[in-house]
Design a protein around this motif. Structure first.
Motif, PDB file in Angstrom:
ATOM      1  N   UNK A   1       0.804  -1.216   0.000  1.00 28.44           N
ATOM      2  CA  UNK A   1       0.000   0.000   0.000  1.00 28.44           C
ATOM      3  C   UNK A   1       0.832   1.258   0.000  1.00 28.44           C
ATOM      4  N   UNK A   2       2.113   1.127   0.331  1.00 31.73           N
ATOM      5  CA  UNK A   2       2.995   2.286   0.298  1.00 31.73           C
ATOM      6  C   UNK A   2       3.010   3.020   1.620  1.00 31.73           C
ATOM      7  N   UNK A   3       4.112   3.706   1.889  1.00 33.99           N
ATOM      8  CA  UNK A   3       4.277   4.406   3.160  1.00 33.99           C
ATOM      9  C   UNK A   3       3.266   5.530   3.345  1.00 33.99           C
ATOM     10  N   UNK A   4       2.791   6.123   2.253  1.00 27.96           N
ATOM     11  CA  UNK A   4       1.914   7.285   2.370  1.00 27.96           C
ATOM     12  C   UNK A   4       0.445   6.926   2.161  1.00 27.96           C
ATOM     13  N   UNK A   5       0.144   5.654   2.090  1.00 24.14           N
ATOM     14  CA  UNK A   5      -1.237   5.221   1.939  1.00 24.14           C
ATOM     15  C   UNK A   5      -1.927   5.229   3.295  1.00 24.14           C
ATOM     16  N   UNK A   6      -3.235   5.479   3.269  1.00 20.38           N
ATOM     17  CA  UNK A   6      -3.993   5.488   4.532  1.00 20.38           C
ATOM     18  C   UNK A   6      -4.269   4.077   5.029  1.00 20.38           C
ATOM     19  N   UNK A   7      -3.965   3.071   4.207  1.00 19.28           N
ATOM     20  CA  UNK A   7      -4.224   1.684   4.609  1.00 19.28           C
ATOM     21  C   UNK A   7      -2.988   0.817   4.386  1.00 19.28           C
ATOM     22  N   UNK A   8      -1.819   1.326   4.778  1.00 18.97           N
ATOM     23  CA  UNK A   8      -0.573   0.586   4.607  1.00 18.97           C
ATOM     24  C   UNK A   8      -0.538  -0.624   5.527  1.00 18.97           C
ATOM     25  N   UNK A   9       0.086  -1.682   5.050  1.00 21.33           N
ATOM     26  CA  UNK A   9       0.208  -2.915   5.822  1.00 21.33           C
ATOM     27  C   UNK A   9       1.618  -3.465   5.680  1.00 21.33           C
ATOM     28  N   UNK A  10       2.230  -3.812   6.793  1.00 18.47           N
ATOM     29  CA  UNK A  10       3.542  -4.449   6.774  1.00 18.47           C
ATOM     30  C   UNK A  10       3.356  -5.955   6.685  1.00 18.47           C
ATOM     31  N   UNK A  11       4.159  -6.581   5.832  1.00 22.39           N
ATOM     32  CA  UNK A  11       4.078  -8.026   5.637  1.00 22.39           C
ATOM     33  C   UNK A  11       5.313  -8.677   6.237  1.00 22.39           C
ATOM     34  N   UNK A  12       5.090  -9.633   7.147  1.00 15.80           N
ATOM     35  CA  UNK A  12       6.165 -10.305   7.854  1.00 15.80           C
ATOM     36  C   UNK A  12       6.018 -11.815   7.691  1.00 15.80           C
ATOM     37  N   UNK A  13       7.103 -12.560   7.840  1.00 22.26           N
ATOM     38  CA  UNK A  13       7.001 -14.019   7.775  1.00 22.26           C
ATOM     39  C   UNK A  13       6.393 -14.591   9.046  1.00 22.26           C
ATOM     40  N   UNK A  14       5.893 -15.794   8.960  1.00 23.12           N
ATOM     41  CA  UNK A  14       5.424 -16.485  10.163  1.00 23.12           C
ATOM     42  C   UNK A  14       6.602 -16.759  11.087  1.00 23.12           C
ATOM     43  N   UNK A  15       6.325 -16.812  12.390  1.00 25.38           N
ATOM     44  CA  UNK A  15       7.358 -17.142  13.358  1.00 25.38           C
ATOM     45  C   UNK A  15       7.808 -15.937  14.153  1.00 25.38           C
ATOM     46  N   UNK A  16       9.053 -15.958  14.585  1.00 25.29           N
ATOM     47  CA  UNK A  16       9.596 -14.872  15.391  1.00 25.29           C
ATOM     48  C   UNK A  16       9.950 -13.678  14.506  1.00 25.29           C
ATOM     49  N   UNK A  17       9.556 -12.486  14.937  1.00 23.30           N
ATOM     50  CA  UNK A  17       9.839 -11.265  14.195  1.00 23.30           C
ATOM     51  C   UNK A  17      10.281 -10.162  15.141  1.00 23.30           C
ATOM     52  N   UNK A  18      10.985  -9.212  14.570  1.00 16.63           N
ATOM     53  CA  UNK A  18      11.433  -8.041  15.326  1.00 16.63           C
ATOM     54  C   UNK A  18      11.096  -6.789  14.521  1.00 16.63           C
ATOM     55  N   UNK A  19      10.425  -5.851  15.160  1.00 16.33           N
ATOM     56  CA  UNK A  19      10.096  -4.596  14.494  1.00 16.33           C
ATOM     57  C   UNK A  19      10.747  -3.435  15.238  1.00 16.33           C
ATOM     58  N   UNK A  20      11.095  -2.401  14.487  1.00 19.13           N
ATOM     59  CA  UNK A  20      11.677  -1.185  15.045  1.00 19.13           C
ATOM     60  C   UNK A  20      10.825  -0.023  14.542  1.00 19.13           C
ATOM     61  N   UNK A  21      10.305   0.795  15.449  1.00 21.64           N
ATOM     62  CA  UNK A  21       9.396   1.865  15.037  1.00 21.64           C
ATOM     63  C   UNK A  21       9.435   3.047  15.988  1.00 21.64           C
ATOM     64  N   UNK A  22       8.873   4.143  15.493  1.00 25.87           N
ATOM     65  CA  UNK A  22       8.607   5.314  16.326  1.00 25.87           C
ATOM     66  C   UNK A  22       7.096   5.545  16.382  1.00 25.87           C
ATOM     67  N   UNK A  23       6.640   5.995  17.521  1.00 29.64           N
ATOM     68  CA  UNK A  23       5.248   6.421  17.677  1.00 29.64           C
ATOM     69  C   UNK A  23       5.221   7.925  17.444  1.00 29.64           C
ATOM     70  N   UNK A  24       4.447   8.378  16.448  1.00 30.95           N
ATOM     71  CA  UNK A  24       4.491   9.791  16.039  1.00 30.95           C
ATOM     72  C   UNK A  24       3.077  10.387  15.949  1.00 30.95           C
ATOM     73  N   UNK A  25       2.374  10.508  17.067  1.00 30.96           N
ATOM     74  CA  UNK A  25       1.019  11.074  17.025  1.00 30.96           C
ATOM     75  C   UNK A  25       1.051  12.580  16.775  1.00 30.96           C
ATOM     76  N   UNK A  26      -0.015  13.091  16.161  1.00 34.96           N
ATOM     77  CA  UNK A  26      -0.143  14.528  15.898  1.00 34.96           C
ATOM     78  C   UNK A  26      -1.327  15.088  16.677  1.00 34.96           C
TER      79      UNK A  26
END
Length: 236
Positions: A44-69
């Motif tokens: 859906x792209x980074x600037x889409x209102x309905x973006x979705x990250x796709x990850x493999x099954x199993x153990x995963x690690x995500x790195x993110x910032x929380x950026x509320x306005x």
């Protein structure tokens, strides 16, 4: 006869299992930086209102910032949280971020002291996560998150995962800690090098286990990883 063949084909298509994966809905107030140490795969792209990250099954690690306005008069103010590292395990699930309801930017700044957030599934149940912060002293603009996560994962904290890059970094660190001089020797990108075992790699002067590990993981890395790795070694 035609009807029988059509029905049989339909039955077979229904019997094929769907490709299993984990998805995470990305709201506008989440800046997903990395997934398992690399750039995330976004549908859906980074600037889409309905973006979705796709990850493999199993153990995963995500790195993110929380950026509320938050609206402040006629303008909007954005709060950039500390960088969060989270590890979790999921199988064929659709997950969503869930954050507390903050009234204003001052209220939201409490998030850094208490990162109270969740990943919830379609049943609105929170899955188990282990989280930490990726702390960096100095200028925050232009940070190399991939390089930082190599060190983070090599350190083996609660939210760390095992990756090829972190194993190579750990080998270099161990060699340097023992007083050895580490020299990176590029390995040709051939099938033989790719499938080599530590004992098949070019012999080093010292012939230590750390150097063998270093050569092995270096041969497995792509060109971009090798470049970052050599830059790190040369900077020491």
């Amino acid at each position: 006869m035609y009807k029988k063949i059509l029905l049989t084909g339909l039955a077979l298509s229904m019997a094929v299992p769907a490709f299993a994966e984990v998805t995470i809905g990305l709201p506008e107030d989440v800046n997903l930086l990395l997934v398992n140490g690399t750039e995330p795969e976004i549908d859906g792209g980074f600037f889409s209102s309905s973006s979705t990250a796709i990850l493999p099954d199993g153990e995963n690690q995500i790195v993110f910032r929380y950026v509320p306005s938050f609206k402040q008069g006629q303008e909007f103010e954005k709060m950039n949280s500390d960088v969060i590292v989270a590890k979790f395990t999921a199988e064929n699930e659709k997950l969503e971020f869930e954050f507390p309801k903050y009234r204003n930017i001052r209220d939201a700044q409490r998030f850094n002291n208490n990162p109270d957030w969740k990943l919830v599934n379609e049943s609105n149940q929170a899955i188990d996560i282990t989280q930490d912060k990726l702390v960096y002293e100095g200028m925050q603009i232009g940070r190399d998150y991939e390089a930082e996560m190599i060190k983070f994962n090599a350190a083996g904290g609660a939210a760390a995962i095992a990756t090829t890059n972190s194993a190579a970094y750990a080998a270099v660190t161990a060699a340097q800690a023992s007083g050895q001089k580490v020299t990176v020797v590029p390995v040709a990108e051939t099938a033989a090098a790719t499938n080599a075992t530590p004992t098949q790699l070019p012999e080093t002067t010292a012939g230590t286990t750390e150097e063998e590990m270093l050569m092995f993981w270096y041969s497995k890395a792509d060109d971009a990883t090798k470049a970052r790795f050599k830059a790190y070694v040369n900077s020491q």
